[in-house]
Design a protein around this motif. Structure first.
Motif, mmCIF file in Angstrom:
data_model
loop_
_atom_site.group_PDB
_atom_site.id
_atom_site.type_symbol
_atom_site.label_atom_id
_atom_site.label_comp_id
_atom_site.label_asym_id
_atom_site.label_seq_id
_atom_site.Cartn_x
_atom_site.Cartn_y
_atom_site.Cartn_z
ATOM 1 N N SER A 189 -4.494 7.781 -15.128
ATOM 2 C CA SER A 189 -5.944 7.661 -14.934
ATOM 3 C C SER A 189 -6.659 8.961 -15.289
ATOM 4 C CB SER A 189 -6.267 7.234 -13.505
ATOM 5 O OG SER A 189 -6.005 8.271 -12.590
ATOM 6 N N HIS A 190 -6.029 10.098 -14.999
ATOM 7 C CA HIS A 190 -6.627 11.387 -15.387
ATOM 8 C C HIS A 190 -6.732 11.501 -16.904
ATOM 9 C CE1 HIS A 190 -7.134 13.614 -11.638
ATOM 10 N NE2 HIS A 190 -6.074 12.947 -11.204
ATOM 11 N N MET A 191 -5.678 11.064 -17.601
ATOM 12 C CA MET A 191 -5.712 11.102 -19.065
ATOM 13 C C MET A 191 -6.839 10.213 -19.605
ATOM 14 S SD MET A 191 -1.814 10.882 -20.336
ATOM 15 C CE MET A 191 -0.576 11.445 -19.199
ATOM 16 N N ALA A 192 -6.966 9.020 -19.029
ATOM 17 C CA ALA A 192 -7.996 8.083 -19.502
ATOM 18 C C ALA A 192 -9.390 8.654 -19.282
ATOM 19 C CB ALA A 192 -7.845 6.749 -18.788
ATOM 20 N N ARG A 193 -9.627 9.252 -18.109
ATOM 21 C CA ARG A 193 -10.953 9.839 -17.851
ATOM 22 C C ARG A 193 -11.217 11.002 -18.791
ATOM 23 N NH1 ARG A 193 -9.836 9.349 -12.123
ATOM 24 N NH2 ARG A 193 -9.137 11.483 -12.273
ATOM 25 N N ARG A 194 -10.209 11.854 -19.015
ATOM 26 C CA ARG A 194 -10.388 13.009 -19.895
ATOM 27 C C ARG A 194 -10.677 12.562 -21.325
ATOM 28 N NH1 ARG A 194 -5.643 16.796 -21.753
ATOM 29 N NH2 ARG A 194 -6.782 17.914 -23.330
ATOM 30 N N HIS A 244 0.849 -1.189 0.000
ATOM 31 C CA HIS A 244 0.000 0.000 0.000
ATOM 32 C C HIS A 244 0.887 1.241 0.000
ATOM 33 C CE1 HIS A 244 -2.319 3.280 1.838
ATOM 34 N NE2 HIS A 244 -3.260 2.787 1.052
ATOM 35 N N VAL A 245 0.548 2.202 -0.849
ATOM 36 C CA VAL A 245 1.258 3.478 -0.910
ATOM 37 C C VAL A 245 0.227 4.569 -0.750
ATOM 38 C CG1 VAL A 245 2.620 5.003 -2.379
ATOM 39 C CG2 VAL A 245 3.026 2.541 -2.441
ATOM 40 N N HIS A 266 5.062 9.577 -4.190
ATOM 41 C CA HIS A 266 5.594 8.303 -4.664
ATOM 42 C C HIS A 266 5.500 8.298 -6.183
ATOM 43 C CE1 HIS A 266 5.715 3.998 -5.549
ATOM 44 N NE2 HIS A 266 6.372 3.871 -4.410
ATOM 45 N N ALA A 267 6.625 8.096 -6.852
ATOM 46 C CA ALA A 267 6.683 8.255 -8.313
ATOM 47 C C ALA A 267 5.701 7.358 -9.061
ATOM 48 C CB ALA A 267 8.108 8.004 -8.806
ATOM 49 N N LEU A 268 5.608 6.094 -8.691
ATOM 50 C CA LEU A 268 4.708 5.196 -9.417
ATOM 51 C C LEU A 268 3.250 5.573 -9.176
ATOM 52 C CD1 LEU A 268 4.318 2.823 -11.266
ATOM 53 C CD2 LEU A 268 4.527 1.304 -9.307
ATOM 54 N N ASN A 269 2.913 5.968 -7.948
ATOM 55 C CA ASN A 269 1.547 6.390 -7.652
ATOM 56 C C ASN A 269 1.191 7.637 -8.440
ATOM 57 O OD1 ASN A 269 -0.355 8.196 -5.749
ATOM 58 N ND2 ASN A 269 -0.875 6.017 -5.579
ATOM 59 N N GLU A 270 2.113 8.583 -8.524
ATOM 60 C CA GLU A 270 1.862 9.815 -9.286
ATOM 61 C C GLU A 270 1.701 9.511 -10.773
ATOM 62 O OE1 GLU A 270 1.151 12.683 -7.913
ATOM 63 O OE2 GLU A 270 1.571 11.920 -5.914
ATOM 64 N N ALA A 271 2.517 8.589 -11.303
ATOM 65 C CA ALA A 271 2.390 8.202 -12.715
ATOM 66 C C ALA A 271 1.040 7.544 -12.970
ATOM 67 C CB ALA A 271 3.532 7.266 -13.114
#
Length: 86
Positions: free
Chosen positions: A52-57, A35-36, A42-47
């Protein structure tokens, strides 16, 4: 599967995505999960959050997400390789 997740057949695949992912994970005993806390740098969480933001947009605004997604992943990998090398 999570409560409320529909296992109905999908038109683009034989199985729902979560079912396929669960099967992939089950075949990889070398994987581990931790869990992060979100939005903690955290780099992977931010990526993952950026992807996910791109996919929703993209659902409401058609655009080629690939160059942005590739750039985000490249930035993550640079950061990760730098932190592992320390």
């Amino acid at each position: 599967m999570p409560a409320g997740y529909s296992l109905r057949p999908r038109r683009w695949a034989d199985q729902p995505t979560l079912v396929r992912l669960a099967e992939y994970v089950a075949r990889r005993p070398d994987l581990s999960f931790a869990h992060v806390k979100g939005h903690s740098g955290h780099a992977l969480n931010e990526a993952a959050d950026g992807l996910s933001h791109m996919a929703r947009r993209r659902l409401g605004e058609p655009f080629d997400v690939r160059p942005r997604a590739h750039a985000l992943v490249d930035a993550f990998l640079r950061d990760w390789h730098t932190s592992v090398a320390r």
